[in-house]
Enzyme design. Structure first.
Site, PDB file in Angstrom:
ATOM      1  N   LYS A  65       0.859  -1.183   0.000  1.00 24.91           N
ATOM      2  CA  LYS A  65       0.000   0.000   0.000  1.00 24.91           C
ATOM      3  C   LYS A  65       0.895   1.232   0.000  1.00 24.91           C
ATOM      4  O   LYS A  65       1.676   1.437   0.921  1.00 24.91           O
ATOM      5  CB  LYS A  65      -0.908   0.021   1.231  1.00 24.91           C
TER       6      LYS A  65
ATOM      7  N   THR B 219      -3.673  -5.123   0.729  1.00 29.00           N
ATOM      8  CA  THR B 219      -3.080  -3.801   0.916  1.00 29.00           C
ATOM      9  C   THR B 219      -3.970  -2.925   1.783  1.00 29.00           C
ATOM     10  O   THR B 219      -3.479  -2.029   2.478  1.00 29.00           O
ATOM     11  CB  THR B 219      -2.816  -3.114  -0.431  1.00 29.00           C
TER      12      THR B 219
ATOM     13  N   GLN C 261      30.188  19.580  -7.590  1.00 29.19           N
ATOM     14  CA  GLN C 261      30.676  18.264  -7.179  1.00 29.19           C
ATOM     15  C   GLN C 261      31.555  18.364  -5.935  1.00 29.19           C
ATOM     16  O   GLN C 261      31.463  17.538  -5.024  1.00 29.19           O
ATOM     17  CB  GLN C 261      31.468  17.610  -8.325  1.00 29.19           C
TER      18      GLN C 261
ATOM     19  N   ARG D 298      29.894  33.457  -8.792  1.00 25.96           N
ATOM     20  CA  ARG D 298      28.538  33.119  -9.224  1.00 25.96           C
ATOM     21  C   ARG D 298      27.680  32.750  -8.022  1.00 25.96           C
ATOM     22  O   ARG D 298      28.201  32.443  -6.935  1.00 25.96           O
ATOM     23  CB  ARG D 298      28.547  31.953 -10.212  1.00 25.96           C
TER      24      ARG D 298
ATOM     25  N   HIS E 214      20.253  27.268 -11.580  1.00 26.89           N
ATOM     26  CA  HIS E 214      21.041  28.310 -12.237  1.00 26.89           C
ATOM     27  C   HIS E 214      20.460  29.711 -12.019  1.00 26.89           C
ATOM     28  O   HIS E 214      19.243  29.917 -12.095  1.00 26.89           O
ATOM     29  CB  HIS E 214      21.109  28.033 -13.740  1.00 26.89           C
TER      30      HIS E 214
END
Length: 287
Positions: free
Chosen positions: A12, A57, A214, A171, A242
């Protein structure tokens, strides 16, 4: 040609349960989404339609509600383990249970008044083969939105005939973190572990001078593992939200890093795993 039944499970999905604990005029609220998947001796139901081994379920859904009433909902990892062990221990045909819980946070306004605490969701996935059997716990969170308005660069990357992105030494770095971390066992103080792991993610994001998303991802996972010995593996998915400088020269205005367009798609998606050298095999913990 031989045709065989492969791995299978059923359950479920997404039972929404809200548990109110009433301590006089001061109430506590737990708002969760619970998904159950069971597997075991299910060959007959697939091959012949014999339901003798099947726990409906609908019964699984009712168990979630009944356990919320009888046991309350404390830490979602503990609630998930309680449910998983119940299904495997009470039904001889059920040999493995997977329970996933999402928790939606609310902040108290007054004794019994609350406001939803943003979009962040706490998560937990447990697997159990029953009391005394193999078990695993993966905790985490999703939709944790963070942003650094500086101290982020991106340059030195491959440039081919299709590259138009200019290098930058300054940035905005913004992302929406999905993080999951694997426990070495099932006996942790899950409240303290979650709070500390979340704090580690935020501290590492804020404190890392980033040359790439990263690099930031690795720093975040490493901080969690160096701080929390009960954890052995962290998996992170971090879309790059971005922010592009807006060209205001048509209006006779400069834009020295003040006004940005926040683009929702397409986006870079950075994913990675950080783990300890002695991490035990993950088996089905992440599934």
């Amino acid at each position: 040609m031989t045709v065989l039944l492969g791995p299978n499970r059923y359950g479920k999905a997404e039972t929404r349960v809200v548990r109110v604990t009433r301590d006089g005029d001061v109430h506590r609220l737990k708002d969760c989404n619970v998904s159950v998947s069971l597997s075991g001796e299910m060959e007959d139901v697939h091959l012949t339609g014999d339901n003798a081994a099947v726990l409906p379920t609908d019964s699984q859904k009712n168990t979630v509600f009944a356990f919320a009433r009888e046991h309350g909902i404390g830490e979602i990892e503990d609630f998930a383990l309680l449910l998983a062990r119940h299904f495997t221990d009470s039904q001889p045909t059920i040999q493995h249970a997977r329970v996933e819980v999402e928790e939606y946070a609310w902040e108290r306004l007054a004794g019994h008044s609350f406001v939803r605490a943003g979009t962040e969701v706490r998560t937990a996935v447990v697997h159990s083969a029953g009391t005394g059997g193999a078990e695993s716990v993966v905790s985490g969170l999703r939709d944790l939105v963070v942003l650094n308005s500086t101290d982020s660069e991106f340059h030195g990357y491959i440039q081919d005939e299709y590259t138009t992105l200019p290098p930058t030494n300054d940035r905005i770095l913004a992302t929406e973190v999905t993080a999951r971390w694997r426990h070495r066992g099932t006996g942790a103080d899950f409240a303290a572990s979650f709070a500390s792991a979340r704090a580690c993610l935020l501290e590492a994001f804020a404190g890392t001078y980033s040359l790439s998303l990263q690099q930031t991802l690795y720093a975040m996972g490493r901080r969690v593992l160096e701080t929390r010995p009960e954890l052995c593996e962290v998996r992170l998915a971090m879309p790059n939200k971005h922010h592009f400088d807006v060209d205001l020269t048509p209006f006779g205005l400069d834009n020295p890093g003040l006004v940005f367009h926040a683009a929702d798609r397409p986006y870079g998606l950075i994913e990675g795993t950080v783990l300890t050298g002695d991490a035990p095999p993950a088996s089905a913990a992440w599934e």
